[in-house]
Design a protein around this motif. Sequence first.
Motif, PDB file in Angstrom:
ATOM      1  N   THR A  85     -21.144 -12.587 -26.538  1.00 43.43           N
ATOM      2  CA  THR A  85     -19.919 -12.610 -25.837  1.00 43.43           C
ATOM      3  C   THR A  85     -19.460 -13.867 -25.398  1.00 43.43           C
ATOM      4  O   THR A  85     -19.990 -14.748 -25.500  1.00 43.43           O
ATOM      5  CB  THR A  85     -20.682 -12.093 -24.250  1.00 43.43           C
ATOM      6  N   SER A  86     -18.424 -13.785 -24.786  1.00 39.51           N
ATOM      7  CA  SER A  86     -17.555 -14.900 -24.763  1.00 39.51           C
ATOM      8  C   SER A  86     -17.712 -15.492 -23.238  1.00 39.51           C
ATOM      9  O   SER A  86     -17.263 -16.634 -22.827  1.00 39.51           O
ATOM     10  CB  SER A  86     -15.947 -14.685 -24.482  1.00 39.51           C
ATOM     11  N   HIS A  87     -18.603 -14.858 -22.589  1.00 35.11           N
ATOM     12  CA  HIS A  87     -19.047 -15.271 -20.973  1.00 35.11           C
ATOM     13  C   HIS A  87     -20.213 -16.108 -21.133  1.00 35.11           C
ATOM     14  O   HIS A  87     -21.257 -15.803 -21.230  1.00 35.11           O
ATOM     15  CB  HIS A  87     -19.459 -13.965 -20.305  1.00 35.11           C
ATOM     16  N   ASP A  88     -19.911 -17.571 -20.967  1.00 36.62           N
ATOM     17  CA  ASP A  88     -20.965 -18.633 -21.087  1.00 36.62           C
ATOM     18  C   ASP A  88     -21.286 -18.782 -19.579  1.00 36.62           C
ATOM     19  O   ASP A  88     -21.030 -19.912 -19.127  1.00 36.62           O
ATOM     20  CB  ASP A  88     -20.485 -19.909 -21.515  1.00 36.62           C
ATOM     21  N   GLU A  93     -26.088 -14.252 -18.265  1.00 38.02           N
ATOM     22  CA  GLU A  93     -27.509 -14.396 -19.175  1.00 38.02           C
ATOM     23  C   GLU A  93     -28.545 -13.811 -18.789  1.00 38.02           C
ATOM     24  O   GLU A  93     -29.421 -13.222 -19.384  1.00 38.02           O
ATOM     25  CB  GLU A  93     -27.462 -15.835 -19.905  1.00 38.02           C
ATOM     26  N   TYR A 104     -29.030 -13.689 -26.392  1.00 41.77           N
ATOM     27  CA  TYR A 104     -27.665 -13.698 -25.604  1.00 41.77           C
ATOM     28  C   TYR A 104     -27.028 -15.103 -26.330  1.00 41.77           C
ATOM     29  O   TYR A 104     -27.320 -16.095 -26.313  1.00 41.77           O
ATOM     30  CB  TYR A 104     -28.011 -14.035 -24.350  1.00 41.77           C
ATOM     31  N   THR A 106     -23.099 -16.859 -27.233  1.00 48.56           N
ATOM     32  CA  THR A 106     -21.829 -17.042 -26.764  1.00 48.56           C
ATOM     33  C   THR A 106     -20.857 -17.376 -27.867  1.00 48.56           C
ATOM     34  O   THR A 106     -20.959 -17.667 -29.000  1.00 48.56           O
ATOM     35  CB  THR A 106     -21.642 -18.068 -25.722  1.00 48.56           C
TER      36      THR A 106
END
Length: 306
Positions: A85-88, A93, A104, A106
């Motif tokens: 995912t692009s959600h850091d 997480e 997970y 990124t």
Amino acid sequence: MSAYKFKLLIVDDDVATVRIMSDMLSDYGERRFALSGEMALLLARQSTPDLILLDASMPGMTGFDFCEILKADSELAKIPVIFVTSHDAPALEIDAFRLGASDYVTKPLNATQLRARVETQLRKRLKILDQSESFRAGSFLPPTLGALPDNILIIESDPVRLSRLQDLLHDLGRCVSAATGAQGLERALHSLPTVILVEAALPDANGMQLCAALKKEPRLEGVPVLLMTEGANSEATDYEHALLDGLADSVLNHAYPTVLKARVKNAIASVHADQKRMGAIREYWLAVEKAARRVERKDGEGTVPE
């Protein structure tokens, strides 16, 4: 990795990302694709994949929704899921691990990193397949020591950081510590830890070399070895190669204590799940062997087995 043909399911609503991930993972057997969570569930139920790579943000059913549904399904719950995912964001997480995700990752994607995380999960799958084959062939190991309390071995030379880690992880199990690599290896062999945390920089040893030494010990078979690093270094290529080569099972970042704890908790849960799965497989093949012996005894008495 193996002659076994793994089946991967890549789930992302962006076609370009799916193609990139497929190219990066071209060495890992069959790859199927879904552009939505709904389609991914249908494909997973048609043919169970060995691993699912999952985007978090998709229209309709999100990756988190999909993971929650998957893990609630007794037939699909055992499939490992890697969020890509692009959600850091540490909170997301942690949510992913709470829902049962195995890892997970990124974006933007790094080929070495992605392959390393996939390799780690498939290596665990292959170990279960190999052990199942040993059971089928009649080689029964003693049951695993799953009834023992969870022990966390922390190999850390900095007393301040060690104290913080012990405070952070104390509710997950009994924390045992070692200040050097040599001491850590000795205590690992004698304390039967559930999981081992290794600091990347130790006064007498390189963390990755110590991970490799721990992985070579037969008594530590199945014990996750987690490498702890500082800040941005946790994404360094060297650490991803440690995963790719099987020297470590995960790379932890000191900068995010709550994420570090979530990953340790996930590793412990994974150990218990693997023990339960192997116990069930062991009991199945033991039952098969006993049934075969009963048939042999009946044949020896001149009766015809049912």
